[in-house]
Design an enzyme around this catalytic site. Structure first.
Site, short mmCIF file in Angstrom:
data_model
loop_
_atom_site.label_atom_id
_atom_site.label_comp_id
_atom_site.label_asym_id
_atom_site.label_seq_id
_atom_site.Cartn_x
_atom_site.Cartn_y
_atom_site.Cartn_z
N GLY A 172 47.38 -49.73 69.77
CA GLY A 172 46.49 -51.14 69.52
C GLY A 172 46.82 -51.80 68.06
O GLY A 172 46.29 -52.60 67.62
N LYS A 223 52.23 -51.64 67.18
CA LYS A 223 53.88 -51.09 67.08
C LYS A 223 54.93 -51.96 67.84
O LYS A 223 55.83 -52.29 67.41
CB LYS A 223 53.70 -49.87 67.64
CG LYS A 223 53.06 -48.59 66.94
CD LYS A 223 53.34 -47.31 67.42
CE LYS A 223 52.93 -47.02 68.81
NZ LYS A 223 51.53 -47.04 68.99
N THR A 224 54.42 -52.21 69.28
CA THR A 224 55.45 -53.24 69.89
C THR A 224 55.83 -54.34 69.30
O THR A 224 56.96 -54.91 69.17
CB THR A 224 54.93 -53.10 71.36
OG1 THR A 224 54.72 -52.11 71.87
CG2 THR A 224 55.82 -53.98 72.28
N SER A 225 54.77 -55.24 68.77
CA SER A 225 55.12 -56.48 68.28
C SER A 225 55.96 -56.51 67.00
O SER A 225 56.88 -57.12 66.95
CB SER A 225 53.56 -57.46 67.96
OG SER A 225 52.78 -56.64 67.21
N ASP A 245 56.81 -46.45 75.21
CA ASP A 245 55.23 -46.54 75.33
C ASP A 245 54.90 -46.82 76.67
O ASP A 245 55.28 -47.93 77.27
CB ASP A 245 55.00 -47.48 74.30
CG ASP A 245 53.60 -47.56 74.05
OD1 ASP A 245 52.82 -46.91 74.78
OD2 ASP A 245 52.96 -48.17 72.99
N THR A 292 47.06 -53.36 74.32
CA THR A 292 47.32 -51.68 74.53
C THR A 292 45.77 -51.04 74.68
O THR A 292 45.82 -50.16 75.56
CB THR A 292 47.83 -51.35 73.01
OG1 THR A 292 49.12 -51.71 72.81
CG2 THR A 292 48.15 -49.80 72.92
#
Length: 589
Positions: A22, A25-27, A49, A508
């Site tokens: 949350g 990381k992905t963005s 992930d 997330t």
């Protein structure tokens, strides 16, 4: 306060991002990949992930085979499904033993290979080729991995015992030791991968955090753990930093100052790392243009409609959850969820609410005692409320000492070293803490027990499996205490026990909470309530940035309400921290 992060800061071919669920990381990985590709670099972005939403971010279907992003020249994306990889990996390890070992032994092996460690090792197995294959490496200027392996997993891979095949005599108890059993033929390959991770000229570790105390402490822990095994080329990105606030908006002002207070608590060891920041934005970080806007440091996009009325979708508040527990005469209540979602505060509020309805309540938590002391301050507690605090570090050391004492006579030096590292797994803490919880519950009579932070379904199944395994082979090395044996069936009884999953209205946390629910259901435990905590959409903020974020929450509130929860409640983001017994009562007004 901190310079803004720019892809120009990236100097190595391999980038690994790590941080709590949350934190973004992905963005961050996606925006970095787009910016590097826009600058003319050829980039491969890989996610391992389980909660990844890469397909939504780029609007294309993805598999483990890299695919070009149509709207970004030079960018290729791959989404490895670690759950599927773990399933295949699990079967490759267990298959040869199905006709050799008794059924109960095979069941124990299967459960050992069902935890987070197996998923992480299977994911590492998948992306090892990208780290070590020169032909693949020569194709790309940068390879970005969304989600890095933990120090625990990498230390396991470096231990000599990891390459000696499945340790059939390892019956010391519930553990995460099993996942390494399938790696015998890959020693050289894995050594090369670990070496590439530690090479300062090849790899940069990007620690991503929010300006939130629990996320910062997790980043500090990960930083230390990975430095210990040689991954020292690190940088820290503080993601979601509100740049300014509306003085006339209580929520906006409190939000801003709470973030700044959290940043004052960054540990000295973490301050040694180069630090950057990224702004808190009102828009969803999906779609290539929004990703580009992040590095232009836009905290809001002019076309975003932030004037839609805030809605909490007519969900009840925490008061309804407490009324339900009270009316059903529930004796044992667990609050569960990932770190940073507010489990301790919700558990404390539930306990206070039940006391106010006339019940005797015992609240126990794994947070340090000082936190509960702070939560309740010097208030004179209601005589019907008692509190205890379990120190995970103390319980883990006690549990590890017991296991090592029982096993030391049967292991050589290498085996003992392997067992010591095995006991560093997440399962060890869950089992140790669960046994401490069981002792608290066993001593409690004629009162409701509220337990903050509970073990996963995987850990509960491991406890069951280790007990059955011990009986099967007539050993005592996997003993489960009597108090834990009694508690296992009790928590599966919905007439006695209730589980409340606490989450935030973000991608997330919701996806991770959903996996937690699936895990619990495997262990025959069905959560009755989901509690969406700290919701901006349930506030009356008029701040443009926060109101835009509130709109983005609605998708996830709807997802929880319609597809995840049997019953769902919502708690607004509160501009005042609720400290003290009387303040906690505000949650049930």
């Amino acid at each position: 306060m901190y310079p803004s992060f720019s892809p120009n800061h990236v100097q190595t071919q391999f980038l690994f991002l790590t941080g709590k669920g949350g934190v973004g990381k992905t963005s961050t990985a996606c925006a970095t990949a787009v910016a590097l590709a826009d600058s003319g670099k050829k980039v491969l972005l890989i996610s391992t992930d389980p909660a990844s939403n890469l397909q939504d971010v780029f609007g294309i279907e993805l598999t483990s085979i890299p695919r070009a992003v149509p709207t970004v020249a030079n960018l290729y994306v791959s989404n490895i499904d670690p759950e599927a990889s773990a399933k295949a990996y699990r079967e490759s390890v267990i298959g040869p033993y199905r006709d050799i070992f008794p059924e109960v032994v095979v069941a124990t092996m299967e459960e050992q290979l069902s935890g987070a460690c197996t998923v992480e090792i299977a994911a590492f197995d998948e992306f090892t080729g990208f780290l070590t294959n020169r032909e693949i490496g020569n194709l790309y200027d940068h390879i970005i991995f969304d989600t890095a392996p933990t120090g625990h997993t990498l230390r396991l891979l470096q231990l000599p015992m990891a390459w000696n095949g499945f340790l059939e005599e390892s019956t010391h108890g519930a553990s995460c030791l099993g996942p390494l059993s399938g790696l015998v033929d890959k020693k050289e390959l894995y050594s090369s991968a670990v070496a590439a991770l530690s090479d300062l000229t090849k790899t940069t570790l990007i620690l991503v955090t929010r300006p939130d105390v629990s996320a910062i402490l997790e980043a500090d822990r990960a930083s230390k753990e990975l430095k210990e095994i040689g991954i020292k080329n690190q940088m820290l990105i503080i993601n979601g930093l509100l740049q300014h606030y509306n003085e006339e908006d209580e929520v906006s002002s409190a939000f801003y100052h709470r973030q700044r207070d959290a940043l004052k608590q960054i540990p000295e060891t973490l301050k040694e790392t180069t630090m950057y920041s990224l702004p808190y934005v009102s828009y969803s970080l999906t779609g290539v243009e929004n990703l580009r806007n992040l590095f232009k440091l836009y905290d809001e996009v002019p076309t975003t409609d932030v004037y839609m009325e805030n809605q909490s979708m007519n969900l009840p508040g925490l008061k309804e959850v407490i009324n339900d527990f009270s009316g059903n005469q529930t004796k044992l209540i667990f609050t569960m969820g990932k770190g940073g979602v507010g489990k301790t505060t919700v558990a404390s509020a539930i306990a206070v609410g039940l006391v106010e309805k006339g019940h005797r309540v015992h609240l126990t938590t794994t947070d340090p005692a000082a936190h509960l002391d702070y939560q309740f301050q010097s208030d004179h507690l209601n005589q019907n409320l008692t509190i205890s605090s379990i120190n995970p570090k103390v319980e883990v050391e006690k549990y590890k000492a017991e296991v090592l004492a029982k096993s030391s006579e049967n292991l050589d030096e290498a085996g003992f070293a392997y067992l010591k590292e095995d006991l560093e797994s997440p399962c060890t803490e869950e089992i140790a803490v669960f046994q401490a919880f069981a002792e608290v519950v066993a001593k409690s009579e004629n009162e409701i027990v509220v337990i903050d932070t509970a073990p996963t379904g995987h850990t509960l199944l491991l406890l069951d499996a280790s007990e059955s395994y011990s009986k099967e082979i007539e050993r005592s090395t996997g003993n489960v205490p009597e108090s834990a044996k009694k508690l296992l069936p009790q928590i599966r009884n919905p007439k006695e026990t209730a589980v409340a999953i606490v989450t935030l209205a973000e991608a997330t946390p919701v996806l991770e909470a959903s996996r937690l629910q699936d895990d619990l259901r495997r262990a025959s435990i069905n959560p009755q309530w989901w509690v969406i905590n700290q919701s901006l959409s349930a506030t009356n903020t008029n701040d443009h940035i926060l109101k835009g974020k509130a709109m983005a929450e609605k998708e996830w509130i709807q997802e929880v309400k319609d597809n995840k929860a049997e019953k769902c409640a919502i708690i607004p983001w509160l501009y005042e921290e609720k400290v003290g017994y009387d303040k906690l009562k505000d949650y049930i007004k």
